[in-house]
Design an enzyme around this catalytic site. Structure first.
Site, PDB file in Angstrom:
ATOM      1  CG  ASP A  33      20.197 -56.974  39.813  1.00  0.00           C
ATOM      2  OD1 ASP A  33      20.597 -56.074  39.050  1.00  0.00           O
ATOM      3  OD2 ASP A  33      20.962 -57.796  40.357  1.00  0.00           O
ATOM      4  CG  HIS A  50      18.006 -47.824  34.458  1.00  0.00           C
ATOM      5  ND1 HIS A  50      18.174 -48.927  35.256  1.00  0.00           N
ATOM      6  CD2 HIS A  50      19.259 -47.319  34.252  1.00  0.00           C
ATOM      7  CE1 HIS A  50      19.465 -49.073  35.541  1.00  0.00           C
ATOM      8  NE2 HIS A  50      20.136 -48.118  34.936  1.00  0.00           N
ATOM      9  CG  LEU A 144       0.566 -50.976  47.911  1.00  0.00           C
ATOM     10  CD1 LEU A 144       1.005 -52.269  48.588  1.00  0.00           C
ATOM     11  CD2 LEU A 144       0.693 -51.120  46.389  1.00  0.00           C
TER      12      LEU A 144
HETATM   13  C1  FPP Z   1      19.523 -52.579  38.965  1.00  0.00           C
HETATM   14  O1  FPP Z   1      19.726 -53.070  37.675  1.00  0.00           O
HETATM   15  C2  FPP Z   1      18.558 -51.507  38.911  1.00  0.00           C
HETATM   16  C3  FPP Z   1      18.745 -50.254  39.397  1.00  0.00           C
HETATM   17  C4  FPP Z   1      19.961 -49.817  40.092  1.00  0.00           C
HETATM   18  C5  FPP Z   1      17.721 -49.232  39.218  1.00  0.00           C
HETATM   19  C6  FPP Z   1      16.371 -49.704  39.555  1.00  0.00           C
HETATM   20  C7  FPP Z   1      15.369 -48.713  39.153  1.00  0.00           C
HETATM   21  C8  FPP Z   1      14.243 -49.019  38.509  1.00  0.00           C
HETATM   22  C9  FPP Z   1      13.867 -50.378  38.160  1.00  0.00           C
HETATM   23  C10 FPP Z   1      13.239 -47.994  38.189  1.00  0.00           C
HETATM   24  C11 FPP Z   1      12.750 -47.351  39.440  1.00  0.00           C
HETATM   25  C12 FPP Z   1      11.493 -46.692  39.196  1.00  0.00           C
HETATM   26  C13 FPP Z   1      11.029 -45.675  39.925  1.00  0.00           C
HETATM   27  C14 FPP Z   1       9.677 -45.207  39.634  1.00  0.00           C
HETATM   28  C15 FPP Z   1      11.800 -44.990  40.972  1.00  0.00           C
HETATM   29  P1  FPP Z   1      21.154 -52.918  37.001  1.00  0.00           P
HETATM   30  O2  FPP Z   1      21.182 -51.617  36.282  1.00  0.00           O
HETATM   31  O3  FPP Z   1      22.226 -53.080  38.035  1.00  0.00           O
HETATM   32  O4  FPP Z   1      21.143 -54.125  36.011  1.00  0.00           O
HETATM   33  P2  FPP Z   1      22.374 -55.042  35.603  1.00  0.00           P
HETATM   34  O5  FPP Z   1      22.827 -55.753  36.850  1.00  0.00           O
HETATM   35  O6  FPP Z   1      21.782 -55.970  34.604  1.00  0.00           O
HETATM   36  O7  FPP Z   1      23.421 -54.141  35.035  1.00  0.00           O
END
Ligand code: FPP
Length: 253
Positions: A33, A50, A144
């Site tokens: 997050d 992201h 893993l």
């Molecule tokens: C939450 O942060 C994050 C997500 C919903 C997306 C998570 C995805 C990744 C970290 C990349 C995944 C990688 C692969 C290879 C599949 P947010 O956008 O809600 O952040 P915020 O709360 O600060 O707005």
């Protein structure tokens, strides 16, 4: 606004190995997050967060591999994330392919097996194809297990499991009296996995957001203010070392 976000393979800095190699969590689950806030702090569009989050995934896989963790479950897209703007969803749906395109050879080298939990069929074709290819390619690896929660929602998972249980009872494949926690486990996406030993959530939020509600019943939780794109081997190591100090009692004394 359109920005170019090249995905490249970067080297990560080596961290010292864990001093204590006892009591390593078998299964670590992470709610990644803070991507949006990371981008906002830099006046960048959310998708830049992201993109940087993918690099944090790479660092985390390397750290988990190095620490001898057996299962790493990453919450990459929830059933609630469909509520986001379409452009952001489209970007998120391209990430598995971008990640695998660059890192699949390294994952093979590290003997990593890829798997997913969630409603896979409802994902876009291009996402499914890339992930399915990687799952087939890595299926015989026995190091893993890298488990992506993709289009995952725990309440949906439990409802689906319950429907299957009811159907099996109606079809006399299962006796009502035979339903136990162990039997119910076998109806979940996670049926082949042990429950997480350690749950990490980044960005200072302290909630489960519909993640593995059944499976986290006895899991140790570890929260950090670090935003996901800043997560690295050192933070992972810190979480493991704190876990190693915990005493798990499972309701006993
Ligand atoms: C939450 O942060 C994050 C997500 C919903 C997306 C998570 C995805 C990744 C970290 C990349 C995944 C990688 C692969 C290879 C599949 P947010 O956008 O809600 O952040 P915020 O709360 O600060 O707005």
């Amino acid at each position: 606004m359109s920005i170019r976000l090249p995905f490249t393979k970067k080297k990560t800095k080596e961290i010292e190995s864990l001093k204590n190699t006892q009591n390593i969590p078998n299964h670590v689950a992470i709610i990644m997050d803070g991507n949006g806030r990371w981008a906002k702090k830099r006046s960048l569009p959310r998708i830049a967060g992201h993109k940087e989050g993918v690099d944090a995934v790479v660092k985390t896989v390397r750290a988990a591999h190095k620490s001898n963790v057996n299962i790493l479950t990453l919450y990459a897209f929830s059933t609630e994330n469909w509520k986001r703007p379409q452009k952001e969803i489209d970007f998120l749906m391209k990430l598995p392919k971008e990640f695998l395109h660059i890192h699949l050879p390294e994952l093979m080298e590290r003997n990593v097996r890829i798997q997913t939990i969630g409603d896979f069929e409802a994902l876009p074709e291009h996402t499914k194809e890339a992930v399915q290819y990687a799952m087939n390619k890595t299926k015989n690896n026995d190091g893993l297990l890298l488990n992506f929660a993709l289009n995952y929602g725990s309440r949906y998972e439990i409802i689906q499991a319950m429907k299957h249980v009811v159907t099996d009872v109606q079809n006399e494949k299962l006796h009502l009296e035979a339903i136990s926690e162990e039997v119910f486990d076998n109806y979940l996406y996670t049926k082949e996995l042990s429950d997480p030993d350690l749950l990490i959530r980044t960005s200072g939020e302290q909630r489960l957001s519909n993640f593995l509600l059944w499976q986290l019943a006895y899991t140790e939780f570890w929260f950090t203010e670090v935003l996901w794109p800043d997560f690295d081997e050192a933070v992972f190591k810190q979480a493991i070392e704190e876990y190693q100090q915990r005493q798990r009692r499972y309701g006993g004394i």
